[in-house]
Scaffold this active site. Structure first.
Site, short mmCIF file in Angstrom:
data_model
loop_
_atom_site.label_atom_id
_atom_site.label_comp_id
_atom_site.label_asym_id
_atom_site.label_seq_id
_atom_site.Cartn_x
_atom_site.Cartn_y
_atom_site.Cartn_z
N ASP A 13 0.59 -1.23 -0.19
CA ASP A 13 -0.03 0.11 0.18
C ASP A 13 1.41 1.26 -0.58
O ASP A 13 1.99 1.53 0.18
CB ASP A 13 -0.95 -0.31 1.51
CG ASP A 13 -2.00 0.79 1.25
OD1 ASP A 13 -2.78 1.40 0.18
OD2 ASP A 13 -2.12 1.62 2.59
N ASP A 15 -0.25 5.46 1.15
CA ASP A 15 -0.62 5.70 1.66
C ASP A 15 -0.09 5.23 3.69
O ASP A 15 -1.58 3.67 3.50
CB ASP A 15 -1.82 6.27 2.34
CG ASP A 15 -1.59 7.80 0.60
OD1 ASP A 15 -0.84 8.53 0.86
OD2 ASP A 15 -2.64 7.28 -0.01
#
Length: 259
Positions: A13, A15
């Site tokens: 991922d 963020d």
């Protein structure tokens, strides 16, 4: 826990794992550098459909993270791939930004508000009542309802913002029709990403900061899962879920030597 095969490809991922509020998380640059030097397939994922892969490449580069366009996988790209598989050359009414419209154009979709096959809802910072009303009417007239991701809120420098999932709930309340969500935690996004880089779930790992999207999607796609403590999930939160990540680490820096 049963022994798994060595990890040959990585999904992470963005963020909360590589960056936080526009600033790289310590160790992110070393992790990306090690991945690129290793030659192992990898993808940086985001449920945010606002930006194109080219936009994100430029944004990350300005932060000192060199991630090629082809190693970025967004919910917008996954949605376009899904629609192209479902109905090649179809039509859609889109509520979203350039990341989503560009992805749909790239697979040959025509964007229209006249009897579209699909209403596609993505992330945007300018949801308008007019656009939502149009979406409601088109869905009531028979268009199928698709959403890029189910996130109810998103982060910003000013605080929490309503996101795609919240607007989808409004449209569902007005139409009685629930959308199909393509992005995490739907493992479809992960499997499409793995196919994109020629990887296999049994030799792949997913790194994330959220139990309800990253870890769940990785788990359901059959991957090893790593939860980092640099994002939204605390140790106390982990115990509230009926499933667990394969490993919990402090940050992405702890995974550099595992590549």
């Amino acid at each position: 826990m049963a022994e798994r095969k060595p990890i040959e490809s990585w999904l992470t991922d963005m963020d909360g794992v590589l960056i936080h509020e526009g600033v790289p998380i310590p160790g992110a640059d070393a992790f990306i550098k090690r991945l690129r030097e290793s030659g192992k397939p990898f993808l940086v994922l985001t449920n945010n459909s606002i930006y194109t892969a080219r936009d994100l490449h430029a944004r990350l580069l300005r932060m000192g993270l060199e991630v090629p366009e082809e190693n970025i996988w967004t919910s917008a790209l996954a949605t376009a791939k899904f629609l192209d598989d479902q109905r090649p050359g179809g039509t859609a009414y889109v509520v979203g930004e350039a990341g989503l419209t560009t992805a749909l154009h790239a697979v040959g979709y025509v964007l229209t508000d006249s009897q579209p096959d699909f209403v596609v809802l993505g992330e945007t910072r300018t949801y308008s009542f007019e656009a939502m009303t149009k979406a409601v009417r088109l869905i009531n007239e028979g268009a199928r309802f698709i959403c890029t991701n189910p996130d109810a809120t998103g982060p910003s420098l000013e605080g929490v913002l309503p996101a795609t999932g919240s607007v989808a709930a409004l449209i569902t309340a007005a139409t009685g029709k629930k959308p199909y969500f393509v992005g995490k935690p739907n493992p479809l996004m992960m499997r499409a990403g793995l196919n994109q880089i020629g990887a296999h779930s049994e030799t792949s790992a997913m790194i994330g900061d959220r139990m309800d999207t990253d870890v769940l999607a990785g788990l359901e796609a059959g991957m090893t899962t790593y939860l980092v403590r640099t994002g939204l999930t605390s140790d106390a939160d982990i115990d509230r879920y009926p499933y667990r990540p394969s490993r919990v680490v402090d940050s992405i820096a702890d995974l550099v030597d595992r590549i």
